[in-house]
Design a protein around this motif. Structure first.
Motif, PDB file in Angstrom:
ATOM      1  N   VAL A  33       0.841  -1.203   0.000  1.00  0.00           N
ATOM      2  CA  VAL A  33       0.000   0.000   0.000  1.00  0.00           C
ATOM      3  C   VAL A  33       0.875   1.252   0.000  1.00  0.00           C
ATOM      4  O   VAL A  33       0.623   2.205  -0.749  1.00  0.00           O
ATOM      5  CB  VAL A  33      -0.951   0.013   1.212  1.00  0.00           C
ATOM      6  N   PHE A  34       1.931   1.242   0.803  1.00  0.00           N
ATOM      7  CA  PHE A  34       2.826   2.401   0.853  1.00  0.00           C
ATOM      8  C   PHE A  34       3.529   2.631  -0.483  1.00  0.00           C
ATOM      9  O   PHE A  34       3.518   3.749  -1.019  1.00  0.00           O
ATOM     10  CB  PHE A  34       3.874   2.227   1.961  1.00  0.00           C
ATOM     11  N   ILE A  49       3.735  11.755   6.118  1.00  0.00           N
ATOM     12  CA  ILE A  49       3.068  11.255   7.337  1.00  0.00           C
ATOM     13  C   ILE A  49       2.873   9.745   7.242  1.00  0.00           C
ATOM     14  O   ILE A  49       3.084   9.007   8.208  1.00  0.00           O
ATOM     15  CB  ILE A  49       1.718  11.979   7.556  1.00  0.00           C
ATOM     16  N   PHE A  50       2.476   9.282   6.058  1.00  0.00           N
ATOM     17  CA  PHE A  50       2.310   7.846   5.813  1.00  0.00           C
ATOM     18  C   PHE A  50       3.633   7.125   6.065  1.00  0.00           C
ATOM     19  O   PHE A  50       3.680   6.077   6.719  1.00  0.00           O
ATOM     20  CB  PHE A  50       1.827   7.635   4.375  1.00  0.00           C
ATOM     21  N   PHE A  99       7.163   3.540   8.818  1.00  0.00           N
ATOM     22  CA  PHE A  99       8.587   3.323   9.100  1.00  0.00           C
ATOM     23  C   PHE A  99       8.923   3.653  10.556  1.00  0.00           C
ATOM     24  O   PHE A  99       9.536   2.858  11.268  1.00  0.00           O
ATOM     25  CB  PHE A  99       9.447   4.168   8.159  1.00  0.00           C
ATOM     26  N   GLY A 100       8.530   4.833  11.017  1.00  0.00           N
ATOM     27  CA  GLY A 100       8.890   5.279  12.356  1.00  0.00           C
ATOM     28  C   GLY A 100       8.216   4.507  13.470  1.00  0.00           C
ATOM     29  O   GLY A 100       8.809   4.301  14.534  1.00  0.00           O
ATOM     30  N   ILE A 108      11.455  11.188  10.410  1.00  0.00           N
ATOM     31  CA  ILE A 108      11.237  12.619  10.129  1.00  0.00           C
ATOM     32  C   ILE A 108      12.453  13.210   9.421  1.00  0.00           C
ATOM     33  O   ILE A 108      12.320  13.956   8.440  1.00  0.00           O
ATOM     34  CB  ILE A 108      10.937  13.395  11.437  1.00  0.00           C
ATOM     35  N   PHE A 109      13.644  12.865   9.907  1.00  0.00           N
ATOM     36  CA  PHE A 109      14.882  13.362   9.305  1.00  0.00           C
ATOM     37  C   PHE A 109      15.034  12.855   7.873  1.00  0.00           C
ATOM     38  O   PHE A 109      15.497  13.592   6.989  1.00  0.00           O
ATOM     39  CB  PHE A 109      16.076  12.927  10.155  1.00  0.00           C
ATOM     40  N   ILE A 110      14.651  11.607   7.615  1.00  0.00           N
ATOM     41  CA  ILE A 110      14.703  11.050   6.257  1.00  0.00           C
ATOM     42  C   ILE A 110      13.805  11.853   5.324  1.00  0.00           C
ATOM     43  O   ILE A 110      14.204  12.199   4.204  1.00  0.00           O
ATOM     44  CB  ILE A 110      14.291   9.555   6.266  1.00  0.00           C
TER      45      ILE A 110
END
Length: 392
Positions: free
Chosen positions: A6-7, A32-33, A38-39, A107-109
């Motif tokens: 899906v991603f 955000i997805f 991932f996060g 977030i950094f990615i």
């Protein structure tokens, strides 16, 4: 597996909307997805348990309070000093620490990838197409290498600074490099040296021929055999340990990545002078790609070293694909061509990746802190026991 698909296909769907002028909301939604999938991932990847163990037993503040600097530095020798310093600022139990650092990293990615694309005149025209390509290359690797990811995305974030202020670039990346010292400092050295090397069509042809020869004829096997003979003549124990890392078994190096790299190299041989200008950002990316090819040729039988070093250069593959399509294909067909290539590549990579039993064992079932259940936790607990007992 559904969560991953899906991603990735959401990324691809957005690549079909490249002509939309206002992409702001699409970017926010996609990032955000990514941060969620991932996060907030839970116990995905083999390295997860290594970091969980580290955060459980590393008592950095205790060592510093007791002025036991030696213990702080030398406990957990596999963890670099920079990463230990970062870990001092994380609170809570091991599970929370790992969750927190993964969210920060995700977030950094996103910030690094967004900045890298926006600074490039070609990539920003195909924003989501590049992200789709990039994620296919990096998503599953990043799941398992937190420290190396921090270093790589710092490099990506500061990529344009390399051309504006080399000293500033070196200072930032040297500091961040303490998180993963050996490969980051070596690659930083290579990255600076590459700026001074000239690229010619003759050199590209030579690298292409060598790459094909090394991969198809297993030349690195014979080089390793020669090195072992030399090492055996040296009466020094530590040098002889190197023998353990030199693979003399023939390898099957003809795979999807090999075919893709050869295709790019052949395109470069033909189009190099037509589409690449000297001393430009894109030519520097080309240099990094060629260096990656050289490393893959020389270290073909030492896959661990190839993976560690080439992680920093794989972003050049989707970059060159998109860049050459933009410069070679007619204007009206560019976006259609890129969409078709993106779909074909994404689909093939997903089929190849999940057809591998080892990949399915490591990355499935997908688990997320936001949606985990008792049943899901039980599955992951059983999986962890099998990994620790080397049944997986």
């Amino acid at each position: 597996m559904l969560s991953y698909l899906v991603f990735f296909y959401t990324c691809f769907l957005f690549s079909c909307l490249e002509k939309i002028k206002e992409k702001y909301l699409l970017k926010i939604f996609l990032f955000i997805f990514y941060i969620i999938i991932f996060g907030f991932r839970n116990k995905i990847g083999v390295d997860w348990y290594n970091y969980e163990y580290f955060y459980t037993y590393f008592n950095g503040f205790t060592y510093l309070k007791e002025f036991d600097i030696k213990m702080f530095i030398f406990s957990f020798p596999n963890m670099d000093i920079g990463f230990k310093i970062i870990s001092l600022f994380l609170f809570g139990n091991s599970e929370f620490k790992l969750l927190f650092i993964n969210i920060l990293l995700s977030i950094f990615i996103c910030l690094s990838l967004n900045r890298f694309i926006k600074k490039d005149e070609v990539l920003k025209k195909y924003y989501f197409s590049y992200i789709t390509f990039f994620m296919v290359f990096y998503f599953f690797i990043d799941v398992d290498i937190i420290r190396q990811s921090i270093v790589f995305y710092s490099f990506l974030y500061t990529f344009d600074i390399l051309f504006e202020n080399k000293v500033k670039f070196l200072k930032i990346n040297f500091l961040v490099g303490a998180v993963h010292i050996v490969t980051s400092y070596l690659n930083l050295f290579f990255i600076i040296i590459l700026k001074k090397i000239k690229v010619t069509r003759i050199r590209i042809i030579f690298i292409t021929i060598n790459y094909i020869a090394f991969k198809t004829l297993n030349l690195s096997t014979y080089i390793n055999k020669f090195l072992i003979i030399c090492i055996e003549r040296v009466n020094f124990h530590n040098i002889k340990k190197i023998k353990n890392y030199l693979n003399i078994e023939s390898q099957n190096n003809i795979n999807f990545s090999f075919i893709l790299n050869v295709f790019i190299l052949l395109c470069l041989v033909y189009y190099y002078k037509k589409v690449f200008k000297k001393n430009t950002r894109e030519e520097y990316v080309l240099k990094m790609f060629l260096w990656m090819i050289i490393l893959e040729s020389i270290l073909a039988n030492y896959q661990v070293a190839v993976n560690r070093f080439n992680y920093y250069y794989r972003f050049t593959i989707p970059y060159l694909i998109i860049y050459m399509i933009d410069k070679i294909i007619k204007k009206k067909l560019k976006i259609i061509f890129i969409i078709i290539i993106t779909w074909i590549y994404l689909t093939l990579r997903m089929l190849i990746f999940f057809s591998d039993l080892n990949n399915r064992k490591v990355y499935l079932p997908y688990s997320n802190y936001l949606f985990k259940t008792d049943e899901n936790d039980n599955q992951l607990r059983e999986k962890r026991i099998k990994i620790e007992n080397k049944e997986l």
